[in-house]
Design a protein around this motif. Sequence first.
Motif, PDB file in Angstrom:
ATOM      1  N   VAL A   3      12.492   0.570   2.969  1.00  0.00           N
ATOM      2  CA  VAL A   3      11.495   1.282   3.774  1.00  0.00           C
ATOM      3  C   VAL A   3      11.785   0.971   5.240  1.00  0.00           C
ATOM      4  N   ARG A   4      11.647   1.966   6.116  1.00  0.00           N
ATOM      5  CA  ARG A   4      11.900   1.724   7.534  1.00  0.00           C
ATOM      6  C   ARG A   4      11.143   0.486   8.007  1.00  0.00           C
ATOM      7  N   TYR A   5      11.851  -0.394   8.662  1.00  0.00           N
ATOM      8  CA  TYR A   5      11.247  -1.603   9.214  1.00  0.00           C
ATOM      9  C   TYR A   5      11.994  -1.942  10.496  1.00  0.00           C
ATOM     10  N   GLU A   6      11.259  -2.147  11.578  1.00  0.00           N
ATOM     11  CA  GLU A   6      11.861  -2.349  12.900  1.00  0.00           C
ATOM     12  C   GLU A   6      11.251  -3.609  13.503  1.00  0.00           C
ATOM     13  N   HIS A  64      15.106   6.294  -0.804  1.00  0.00           N
ATOM     14  CA  HIS A  64      13.856   5.744  -1.347  1.00  0.00           C
ATOM     15  C   HIS A  64      12.687   6.697  -1.131  1.00  0.00           C
ATOM     16  N   ASP A  65      12.656   7.348   0.011  1.00  0.00           N
ATOM     17  CA  ASP A  65      11.561   8.280   0.301  1.00  0.00           C
ATOM     18  C   ASP A  65      11.578   9.447  -0.687  1.00  0.00           C
ATOM     19  N   VAL A  66      12.761  10.028  -0.924  1.00  0.00           N
ATOM     20  CA  VAL A  66      12.853  11.168  -1.854  1.00  0.00           C
ATOM     21  C   VAL A  66      12.458  10.728  -3.269  1.00  0.00           C
ATOM     22  N   LEU A  67      13.012   9.598  -3.715  1.00  0.00           N
ATOM     23  CA  LEU A  67      12.719   9.148  -5.082  1.00  0.00           C
ATOM     24  C   LEU A  67      11.236   8.810  -5.234  1.00  0.00           C
ATOM     25  N   ALA A  68      10.658   8.202  -4.199  1.00  0.00           N
ATOM     26  CA  ALA A  68       9.228   7.862  -4.277  1.00  0.00           C
ATOM     27  C   ALA A  68       8.384   9.128  -4.354  1.00  0.00           C
ATOM     28  N   ASP A 124      -3.742   8.646  -0.093  1.00  0.00           N
ATOM     29  CA  ASP A 124      -3.104   9.140   1.128  1.00  0.00           C
ATOM     30  C   ASP A 124      -1.579   9.045   1.007  1.00  0.00           C
ATOM     31  N   PRO A 125      -0.877  10.184   0.988  1.00  0.00           N
ATOM     32  CA  PRO A 125       0.589  10.130   0.828  1.00  0.00           C
ATOM     33  C   PRO A 125       1.278   9.249   1.877  1.00  0.00           C
ATOM     34  N   ASP A 126       0.735   9.203   3.094  1.00  0.00           N
ATOM     35  CA  ASP A 126       1.357   8.405   4.157  1.00  0.00           C
ATOM     36  C   ASP A 126       1.186   6.902   3.933  1.00  0.00           C
ATOM     37  N   ALA A 127       0.263   6.522   3.058  1.00  0.00           N
ATOM     38  CA  ALA A 127      -0.009   5.096   2.846  1.00  0.00           C
ATOM     39  C   ALA A 127       0.599   4.589   1.539  1.00  0.00           C
ATOM     40  N   ARG A 128       1.423   5.425   0.912  1.00  0.00           N
ATOM     41  CA  ARG A 128       2.014   5.006  -0.364  1.00  0.00           C
ATOM     42  C   ARG A 128       3.327   4.259  -0.143  1.00  0.00           C
ATOM     43  N   ALA A 129       3.542   3.216  -0.931  1.00  0.00           N
ATOM     44  CA  ALA A 129       4.810   2.492  -0.891  1.00  0.00           C
ATOM     45  C   ALA A 129       5.919   3.386  -1.426  1.00  0.00           C
ATOM     46  N   ALA A 130       7.115   3.257  -0.851  1.00  0.00           N
ATOM     47  CA  ALA A 130       8.266   4.012  -1.356  1.00  0.00           C
ATOM     48  C   ALA A 130       9.066   3.201  -2.358  1.00  0.00           C
ATOM     49  N   THR A 131       8.517   2.074  -2.806  1.00  0.00           N
ATOM     50  CA  THR A 131       9.284   1.165  -3.654  1.00  0.00           C
ATOM     51  C   THR A 131       8.654   0.917  -5.022  1.00  0.00           C
ATOM     52  N   VAL A 132       7.349   1.116  -5.129  1.00  0.00           N
ATOM     53  CA  VAL A 132       6.640   0.818  -6.378  1.00  0.00           C
ATOM     54  C   VAL A 132       5.343   1.626  -6.361  1.00  0.00           C
ATOM     55  N   THR A 133       4.939   2.102  -7.549  1.00  0.00           N
ATOM     56  CA  THR A 133       3.752   2.962  -7.627  1.00  0.00           C
ATOM     57  C   THR A 133       2.822   2.464  -8.724  1.00  0.00           C
ATOM     58  N   THR A 134       1.568   2.216  -8.345  1.00  0.00           N
ATOM     59  CA  THR A 134       0.538   1.875  -9.324  1.00  0.00           C
ATOM     60  C   THR A 134      -0.097   3.161  -9.833  1.00  0.00           C
ATOM     61  N   VAL A 135      -0.017   3.331 -11.161  1.00  0.00           N
ATOM     62  CA  VAL A 135      -0.577   4.516 -11.813  1.00  0.00           C
ATOM     63  C   VAL A 135      -1.826   4.084 -12.578  1.00  0.00           C
ATOM     64  N   LEU A 136      -2.983   4.655 -12.200  1.00  0.00           N
ATOM     65  CA  LEU A 136      -4.227   4.359 -12.931  1.00  0.00           C
ATOM     66  C   LEU A 136      -4.200   5.141 -14.239  1.00  0.00           C
ATOM     67  N   THR A 137      -4.704   4.519 -15.311  1.00  0.00           N
ATOM     68  CA  THR A 137      -4.515   5.116 -16.638  1.00  0.00           C
ATOM     69  C   THR A 137      -5.746   5.841 -17.179  1.00  0.00           C
ATOM     70  N   GLY A 138      -6.903   5.745 -16.517  1.00  0.00           N
ATOM     71  CA  GLY A 138      -8.090   6.449 -17.003  1.00  0.00           C
ATOM     72  C   GLY A 138      -8.381   6.100 -18.451  1.00  0.00           C
ATOM     73  N   GLY A 145      15.600  -0.284  -4.649  1.00  0.00           N
ATOM     74  CA  GLY A 145      16.937  -0.857  -4.734  1.00  0.00           C
ATOM     75  C   GLY A 145      17.957   0.095  -5.323  1.00  0.00           C
ATOM     76  N   HIS A 146      18.631  -0.382  -6.374  1.00  0.00           N
ATOM     77  CA  HIS A 146      19.794   0.316  -6.922  1.00  0.00           C
ATOM     78  C   HIS A 146      19.342   1.411  -7.888  1.00  0.00           C
ATOM     79  N   LEU A 147      19.006   2.590  -7.337  1.00  0.00           N
ATOM     80  CA  LEU A 147      18.370   3.621  -8.158  1.00  0.00           C
ATOM     81  C   LEU A 147      18.774   5.003  -7.658  1.00  0.00           C
ATOM     82  N   ASN A 148      19.114   5.885  -8.609  1.00  0.00           N
ATOM     83  CA  ASN A 148      19.440   7.263  -8.241  1.00  0.00           C
ATOM     84  C   ASN A 148      18.682   8.238  -9.151  1.00  0.00           C
TER      85      ASN A 148
END
Length: 396
Positions: free
Chosen positions: A180-183, A276-280, A302-316, A353-356
């Motif tokens: 993820v972009r980090y400066e 990472h952005d596309v895959l996320a 909020d799409p802008d506040a989502r991590a591009a590395t891991v996603t929590t999915v609520l299961t209802g 990481g290593h993901l396509n």
Amino acid sequence: MTLQFGRPMVAIPGPSIVPDRVLNAMHRPMANIYDGELVEMTNRLKQELPAIARTTADVFLTISNGHGAWEMAITNTLSRGDKVLVLESGHFAPAWGALATTAGVDVEILPGSLDRPVDPAAVEARLREDVDHELRAVLVVQVDTGTTVRNDIAAIRSAIDAADHPALFMVDCIASLGCVRYEMDAWGVDVTVAATQKGLMVPPGMAFVWANGKALAAYETSDLHTGYWDWGPRLDKEAPHYYQYAGTPPVSHIYGMIEALDMLAEEGLENVWRRHDVLARSVHAAVDAWSTPDGLSLNVGDPDARAATVTTVLTGSIDGERLRAICESRMGLTLGIPFGAFDGRAFRIGHMGHLNPPMLLGTLGSIEAGLQAMDAPLAGSGVAAAAGVIAEELRT
Ligand SMILES: *Cc1c(COP(=O)(O)O)cnc(C)c1O
């Protein structure tokens, strides 16, 4: 009947998939730790790791997991009784705070939520109240691996500046660096912490702390130094290689990390972030396509506040434990467990990481097959939605 025999897929948020190139690089006999190639490799790590965090700051190498790097950051910059402000956006920043407490630091938590990032206005308001500048540091994570919220580090820096507050700014990038972009320099971060086993594609066991001039100045007056973590001996550029690690160097991890840096350089850091952005976004599109009122949904709206590395999915109403069990024992796919407050009502997909696309679409397709096998409520095909996001990128 199980279909799992084939290459297993681990889609947890760390340790992430280690590339064969890195595994092969690590599969070497031990070398001379005092002289020669290994010493040159350590010098390369110290020269090249700053660019990954976009900084000219020094980097310290630890033989530890991320918790060790957390402790190194705290014990080299703070003193007994110092107050720090921890910005909550899930489990991990408060856990860093808890570790700081055991070191003798007085921790105040700025409360947050489980599905939104840290509010910079709340940070500014709290720092403005601190007219005597008792707060010595502000601690935050870029990505919280439990909630899968991404914090806006530049905006938090602006909030600290708006309050004209001198606190050290320390950021945990363990679940985001190299993804993820980090400066670090442009965003005015004083201390950055990361570890090998998430975006950096190397097994757990080595971690990094970047410290700028302000952090090194804080070292001079801090009184929590301990033998192993102490920056002092590691700062001595003339000291033997051995002292860079306060003991025997992690030979295999050095080989692995050099290979991982080569891979990042070949792809280019901006391209790594883009991938990472596309895959996320394809994961998010999949979950949205599956989503029903009584079924799955994304934790972070909020799409802008989502991590591009891991996603929590609520299961209802869907049994997430059963889904994970089907994926693992019947298909060879390991999904991430829910974390803390999400126990029993979520699962996580690691995509760092290593993901396509074939790896990720395989993961999403297997989840979809598992959901179908459970007769779970599904609005549509997540796989088709994810493929659509990837196709859009392929057109450009
Ligand atoms: C994984 C993680 C940690 C802890 O790292 P360990 O290597 O398990 O000690 C800390 N912070 C974040 C954001 C993480 O994702």
